[in-house]
Structures are given as structure tokens and as C-alpha cells.
Design an enzyme around this catalytic site. Structure first.
Site, PDB file in Angstrom:
ATOM      1  N   GLY A  14      28.743 109.957  90.998  1.00 48.56           N
ATOM      2  CA  GLY A  14      28.701 108.686  92.022  1.00 48.56           C
ATOM      3  C   GLY A  14      29.043 109.031  93.215  1.00 48.56           C
ATOM      4  N   GLY A  20      32.821 109.435  97.187  1.00 41.96           N
ATOM      5  CA  GLY A  20      32.286 110.461  96.717  1.00 41.96           C
ATOM      6  C   GLY A  20      31.214 111.200  97.763  1.00 41.96           C
ATOM      7  N   SER A 141      42.985 105.098  90.943  1.00 36.87           N
ATOM      8  CA  SER A 141      43.522 104.355  91.857  1.00 36.87           C
ATOM      9  C   SER A 141      44.710 103.958  92.087  1.00 36.87           C
ATOM     10  CB  SER A 141      42.549 103.000  91.993  1.00 36.87           C
ATOM     11  OG  SER A 141      42.730 102.101  92.638  1.00 36.87           O
ATOM     12  N   TYR A 154      39.329  96.674  86.026  1.00 30.28           N
ATOM     13  CA  TYR A 154      39.365  97.739  86.977  1.00 30.28           C
ATOM     14  C   TYR A 154      40.473  98.741  86.823  1.00 30.28           C
ATOM     15  CZ  TYR A 154      39.240 100.746  91.235  1.00 30.28           C
ATOM     16  OH  TYR A 154      39.426 101.589  92.159  1.00 30.28           O
TER      17      TYR A 154
END
EC number: 1.-.-.-
Length: 263
Positions: A14, A20, A141, A154
Site C-alpha cells: 500500500g 506508505g 493506528s 477500522y
């Protein structure tokens, strides 16, 4: 500080945009060679063209949420060379009410955000252990430890990545291989920019004003009261991948501007 990354081969999933891509550039600036990845060949080719001035860049397009494409991708990576550093950065998010998220969407979150990292790590971790050298970094995250009510799927997948990282790190005991997760907070990327522009429009505000007020209203615990740049997150990724971080293993390294109010 010389991070001694020259001649290392880095795979970043990614990596055609956002964190990234910033990490790819930072690794190249440290003298490493990088393999970039995205779903579409045209975006991979464009990224190679944009970054080639900084060093040696390879590319491999694949949708790593799909088992067959991931297997073919790994074969192609092995043809390029022996990976020293794996950065599992692939992931996506969407703001959506919990009750409106379908089973299919839950499965997509899991396949993209979790199983993509499982598929690459399952192949490359044993190889790193066999040669007693290597780094794996899973980009999670702050939502993995502070779940967001508007992004529950998520958040769940990022918690899973943190657990995956610690579990794999336990497998490296007594070796020179390390596995860590990185926990960015609000970070200014192309995807965030698009979301904020839409949110500002929905609120009837101009984008600059909306962004300025965002942290005061929505992220009051942030100590830096701003978005981190993708480059700031990339700096942490590159450091953890280096020999300078050889004693850091099994951690969930926060790069979230102090947004999590815990020790």
C-alpha cells in the site's frame, strides 16, 4: 545518524500514496532499495517514476486482500530479491454508522487491513528467522487502542494488527529479528484531505477554517493540535526498521501527537 540501511531491500504494501509512499521515499533517502505496491499497475508505475530519482525502486501490483493475487505477488517479490524489511501498510477506512456496516463490508475490512499483513508476514517472517535478520512493521493506528465510534470496523482491524505484531514478536525471542506496530494518529494524507474537504462542504464551511477548528472540536486531547505529516510517521517507521532500534521489539509505537491520554 547513519541508520545503516544501505543495500537493504524493503517491501512496503500500500505504498503508492500517503504514509506508505512517504516511507518509501524516506527509505530510499537512507540508501535502501524499495519495492512499492498498489492494486493497479498504473499507480505503481507512476510511483516508481516519482521516486526513482531517490534510489532503486521496484514495483509489484496486486490486490493483497485476495489470496491468489497475494500468492503471485509474493512470488514476484522473491524474484526481485531477499526482503530485509517488511512494512505492512495496506489499509483503508470509511466513516459510517455502525448499524449500517454490512457483513460484506466487515469482511472487506478484515481481508484488506488484517489478512494482507498475515499473508505477507506468514511468508517472510520464517525466512527472516532462518537467516536471523529482519524487520517487520505493521502500520496500525491510535484507533486500535482508542476505538472510534464512527469507524468501528477500522478500529477493530487495527487492534488486530497490534495483537498480530505482538504475537509474531514472541516468535522472534532470542533472534535478531524484530516485529513492531506503529500507531499513527490523525495524519495528513491524500485520503484525509479528500475526507476533510467533503466534511467541510457538508458543514457549510470553507476547508481551511474547518481544518483549523477540527482539533479543538473533535480531538481536544491531541497535544500537538494538528495533523502529523506522512513524513513524520515515515521517520518513525524508518528508525524502527534500522539497526539503531535493535532493542525495540514487540512494541506498539505511538506517533499520534499525544492524543491517547494514558501512560
Amino acid at each position: 545518524m547513519d541508520l545503516q540501511l544501505k543495500e537493504k531491500l524493503v517491501l512496503i504494501t500500500g505504498s503508492t500514496s500517503g504514509i506508505g509512499k512517504a516511507a518509501a521515499k524516506s527509505f530510499l533517502q537512507e540508501g535502501a532499495a524499495v519495492i512499492v505496491n498498489g492494486r493497479k499497475q498504473e499507480t505503481v508505475d507512476r510511483t516508481i517514476e516519482e521516486l526513482s530519482g531517490y534510489g532503486t525502486v521496484h514495483g509489484a501490483a496486486a490486490d493483497l486482500s485476495k489470496t491468489d493475487e497475494a500468492a503471485a505477488f509474493i512470488e514476484k517479490v522473491n524474484e526481485i530479491g531477499d526482503i530485509d524489511i517488511l512494512v505492512n501498510n495496506l489499509g483503508f477506512f470509511e466513516v459510517k454508522d455502525f448499524a449500517d456496516v454490512t457483513d460484506e463490508e466487515w469482511n472487506q475490512y478484515f481481508e484488506v487491513n488484517v489478512m494482507s499483513a498475515v499473508r505477507t508476514s506468514r511468508h517472510f517472517l520464517p525466512k527472516m528467522l532462518a537467516k536471523n535478520s529482519g524487520r517487520i512493521l505493521n502500520i496500525a493506528s491510535e484507533a486500535g487502542v482508542k476505538p472510534l465510534p464512527t469507524m468501528i470496523p477500522y478500529s477493530m482491524t487495527k487492534t488486530a494488527l497490534i495483537s498480530l505484531s505482538r504475537g509474531m514478536a514472541e516468535m522472534t525471542k532470542g533472534t535478531n529479528v524484530t516485529v513492531n506496530s506503529v500507531l499513527p494518529g490523525p495524519t495528513w494524507t491524500e485520503g484525509v484531505a479528500s475526507y476533510m474537504e467533503g466534511a467541510a462542504q457538508a458543514a457549510g464551511q470553507d476547508t481551511d477554517t474547518f481544518i483549523k477548528d477540527y482539533f479543538k472540536v473533535n480531538e481536544p486531547t491531541s497535544l500537538i493540535q494538528r495533523y502529523a505529516t506522512a513524513e513524520e510517521v515515515a521517520n518513525t517507521i524508518v528508525f524502527l526498521a534500522s539497526d539503531a532500534a535493535s532493542a525495540i521489539n514487540g512494541t506498539a509505537q505511538r506517533v499520534e501527537g499525544g492524543i491517547i491520554r494514558s501512560l
